[in-house]
Design a protein around this motif. Structure first.
Motif, mmCIF file in Angstrom:
data_model
loop_
_atom_site.group_PDB
_atom_site.id
_atom_site.type_symbol
_atom_site.label_atom_id
_atom_site.label_comp_id
_atom_site.label_asym_id
_atom_site.label_seq_id
_atom_site.Cartn_x
_atom_site.Cartn_y
_atom_site.Cartn_z
ATOM 1 N N LEU A 42 1.197 -0.930 0.453
ATOM 2 C CA LEU A 42 0.094 -0.161 -0.272
ATOM 3 C C LEU A 42 0.522 1.072 0.001
ATOM 4 O O LEU A 42 1.657 1.451 1.129
ATOM 5 N N CYS A 43 0.671 2.441 -0.973
ATOM 6 C CA CYS A 43 1.066 3.561 -1.053
ATOM 7 C C CYS A 43 -0.559 4.516 -0.764
ATOM 8 O O CYS A 43 -0.553 4.616 -1.284
ATOM 9 N N TYR A 44 0.063 4.909 0.731
ATOM 10 C CA TYR A 44 -1.033 6.069 1.077
ATOM 11 C C TYR A 44 -0.445 7.616 1.461
ATOM 12 O O TYR A 44 0.399 7.258 1.647
ATOM 13 N N VAL A 45 -1.008 8.089 0.624
ATOM 14 C CA VAL A 45 -0.062 9.091 0.436
ATOM 15 C C VAL A 45 -0.704 10.305 1.685
ATOM 16 O O VAL A 45 -2.387 10.913 1.323
ATOM 17 N N ALA A 46 -1.226 10.607 3.426
ATOM 18 C CA ALA A 46 -1.767 11.579 4.728
ATOM 19 C C ALA A 46 -1.454 12.483 4.137
ATOM 20 O O ALA A 46 -2.563 13.758 4.811
ATOM 21 N N GLU A 47 0.006 13.316 3.359
ATOM 22 C CA GLU A 47 -1.081 15.278 3.423
ATOM 23 C C GLU A 47 -1.697 15.004 2.579
ATOM 24 O O GLU A 47 -1.774 14.651 1.379
ATOM 25 N N PRO A 48 -1.893 16.747 2.353
ATOM 26 C CA PRO A 48 -2.997 17.505 1.991
ATOM 27 C C PRO A 48 -2.393 17.694 0.385
ATOM 28 O O PRO A 48 -1.946 18.845 0.217
ATOM 29 N N ILE A 49 -1.587 16.655 -0.193
ATOM 30 C CA ILE A 49 -1.535 17.108 -1.739
ATOM 31 C C ILE A 49 -2.888 18.110 -2.332
ATOM 32 O O ILE A 49 -4.289 17.701 -2.367
ATOM 33 N N VAL A 50 -2.201 19.126 -2.914
ATOM 34 C CA VAL A 50 -2.792 19.566 -3.901
ATOM 35 C C VAL A 50 -1.960 18.742 -5.442
ATOM 36 O O VAL A 50 -0.919 19.517 -6.051
ATOM 37 N N VAL A 51 -2.727 19.459 -6.116
ATOM 38 C CA VAL A 51 -2.297 18.558 -7.912
ATOM 39 C C VAL A 51 -3.548 19.590 -8.652
ATOM 40 O O VAL A 51 -4.607 19.499 -9.143
ATOM 41 N N MET A 52 -2.470 20.500 -9.458
ATOM 42 C CA MET A 52 -3.434 20.774 -11.105
ATOM 43 C C MET A 52 -3.302 20.192 -12.207
ATOM 44 O O MET A 52 -2.123 19.829 -12.217
ATOM 45 N N PRO A 53 -4.402 20.869 -12.746
ATOM 46 C CA PRO A 53 -4.788 20.231 -14.432
ATOM 47 C C PRO A 53 -3.212 20.707 -14.914
ATOM 48 O O PRO A 53 -2.145 21.836 -15.054
ATOM 49 N N ASN A 54 -2.439 19.441 -15.581
ATOM 50 C CA ASN A 54 -1.316 19.082 -15.828
ATOM 51 C C ASN A 54 -0.593 18.742 -15.682
ATOM 52 O O ASN A 54 0.765 18.949 -15.796
ATOM 53 N N GLN A 55 -0.507 18.815 -14.060
ATOM 54 C CA GLN A 55 0.816 18.359 -13.528
ATOM 55 C C GLN A 55 1.177 17.247 -13.476
ATOM 56 O O GLN A 55 -0.102 16.275 -13.538
ATOM 57 N N SER A 56 2.285 16.480 -13.699
ATOM 58 C CA SER A 56 2.580 14.923 -12.933
ATOM 59 C C SER A 56 3.207 15.120 -11.972
ATOM 60 O O SER A 56 3.176 15.449 -10.867
ATOM 61 N N ILE A 57 2.896 13.638 -11.160
ATOM 62 C CA ILE A 57 3.792 13.563 -10.145
ATOM 63 C C ILE A 57 5.260 12.336 -9.501
ATOM 64 O O ILE A 57 4.648 11.490 -11.031
ATOM 65 N N SER A 58 5.715 12.149 -9.173
ATOM 66 C CA SER A 58 6.595 10.964 -8.867
ATOM 67 C C SER A 58 6.770 11.181 -7.818
ATOM 68 O O SER A 58 6.267 12.442 -7.132
ATOM 69 N N PHE A 59 7.093 10.210 -7.348
ATOM 70 C CA PHE A 59 7.798 9.218 -6.074
ATOM 71 C C PHE A 59 9.291 9.199 -5.759
ATOM 72 O O PHE A 59 9.863 8.734 -6.550
ATOM 73 N N ALA A 60 9.366 9.118 -4.327
ATOM 74 C CA ALA A 60 11.012 8.657 -3.945
ATOM 75 C C ALA A 60 10.947 7.060 -3.726
ATOM 76 O O ALA A 60 10.971 7.231 -2.354
ATOM 77 N N LEU A 61 10.593 6.353 -4.950
ATOM 78 C CA LEU A 61 11.218 5.118 -4.630
ATOM 79 C C LEU A 61 11.495 4.186 -5.549
ATOM 80 O O LEU A 61 11.515 4.530 -6.714
ATOM 81 N N SER A 62 12.599 3.461 -5.034
ATOM 82 C CA SER A 62 13.218 2.199 -6.466
ATOM 83 C C SER A 62 11.921 1.338 -7.340
ATOM 84 O O SER A 62 11.268 1.628 -6.884
ATOM 85 N N ALA A 63 12.528 0.631 -8.822
ATOM 86 C CA ALA A 63 11.455 0.709 -9.142
ATOM 87 C C ALA A 63 11.216 -0.944 -8.560
ATOM 88 O O ALA A 63 10.299 -1.480 -8.523
ATOM 89 N N SER A 64 12.063 -1.679 -7.838
ATOM 90 C CA SER A 64 11.562 -2.803 -7.108
ATOM 91 C C SER A 64 10.805 -2.127 -6.128
ATOM 92 O O SER A 64 9.914 -3.428 -5.165
ATOM 93 N N GLN A 65 10.721 -0.948 -5.077
ATOM 94 C CA GLN A 65 9.853 -0.893 -4.446
ATOM 95 C C GLN A 65 8.212 -0.664 -5.164
ATOM 96 O O GLN A 65 7.597 -0.224 -4.750
#
Length: 291
Positions: A42-65
């Motif tokens: 499970l990847c659960y994002v608890a903080e109040p993330i804000v995403v605007m139109p045309n934004q992308s998101i990336s994660f601090a995880l290795s490929a195996s994770q």
């Protein structure tokens, strides 16, 4: 798998842009990490993330994770006008996506380009107004879809085109008025369809031409008449029509010989339904009809 508290580098910039306009270039959201849980899948994002139109998101995880992640969800404090690119691109084997109550306004065909492994999708309690044709067609393995509590006014023809594995669909608590003939035609193996607490007053011919449908919930709508052939050739086990201003139920209801539960509570205006006739053709059915 090691996960640590989320760090989002551009939340405050995104909030600034939402409040003061979007003249400032919106930066993509980076370095998102998953909240620590006992479930490594499970990847659960608890903080109040804000995403605007045309934004992308990336994660601090290795490929195996990332490849171990099967479920992704965010908190109710999130604000995501769109589904950002980066979720399916990072989590290639994602099976469950939960974006509930995050202020989603629109869906785009590109949202699900890489959702080939998705089984369960929850988009409940958002601000969606329409479901475009074939919007989920890339999510070919989707089995359960929750669209409750949005502001959906209509479903385009073939809105669920390509969802041959879908067996559960919930559209409760929306603003649907007319169900068109081909609204559900793509969901060929749908077994459980929930349409309660809408404003439905029209059922077009063939709208429930779903050979595997077993449970149909139409309670708390504005139906006044059920078309005569509405339930023709269906194998329903449960049918809920409660709390509708129905006066006419049609003859096809007596053809439901597999039916075991028929809920007609708060439908006192019906003039042409005979419990006696229903029991004659289907002695095993349980008819619930209370005021």
């Amino acid at each position: 798998m090691f996960v640590s508290k989320i760090t989002i580098s551009v939340v405050f910039l995104a909030i600034f842009c939402m409040v003061f306009g979007t003249d400032i270039e919106v930066t993509n959201i980076t370095n998102v990490e998953c909240e620590p849980t006992s479930n490594d899948a499970l990847c659960y994002v608890a903080e109040p993330i804000v995403v605007m139109p045309n934004q992308s998101i990336s994660f601090a995880l290795s490929a195996s994770q990332a490849n171990n992640i099967l479920e992704f969800s965010v908190s109710y404090n999130a604000k995501m006008q769109i589904i950002p690119r980066g979720i399916f691109e990072t989590f290639h084997y994602l099976e469950q996506l939960k974006l509930q109550g995050v202020h989603l306004k629109t869906l785009h065909h590109s949202d699900f380009e890489n959702a080939w492994n998705l089984h369960n999708l929850t988009l409940s309690d958002n601000k969606l107004e329409r479901i475009p044709s074939s919007i989920f067609s890339r999510a070919v393995n989707l089995m359960e879809l929750y669209l409750d509590g949005n502001e959906i006014l209509h479903l385009e023809n073939d809105a669920f085109n390509g969802l041959h594995q879908l067996y559960f669909l919930s559209l409760n608590r929306n603003r649907l008025i007319t169900l068109k003939s081909f609204s559900f035609s793509g969901a060929t193996h749908l077994t459980d369809l929930r349409l309660e607490y809408n404003e439905i007053d029209v059922l077009e011919p063939g709208v429930f031409d779903l050979p595997d449908l077993m449970f149909l919930y139409l309670g708390h709508n504005q139906l006044k008449a059920i078309p005569d052939d509405c339930f023709k050739n269906m194998q329903l086990i449960g049918l809920d029509l409660q709390s509708n201003p129905i006066t006419h139920v049609g003859n096809s209801i007596y053809e439901l010989k597999s039916l075991r539960t028929l809920i007609l509570s708060n439908t006192d205006q019906i003039t042409d339904f005979s419990i006696t006739r229903m029991y004659e053709v289907n002695p095993l059915v349980n008819v619930q009809k209370k005021s």
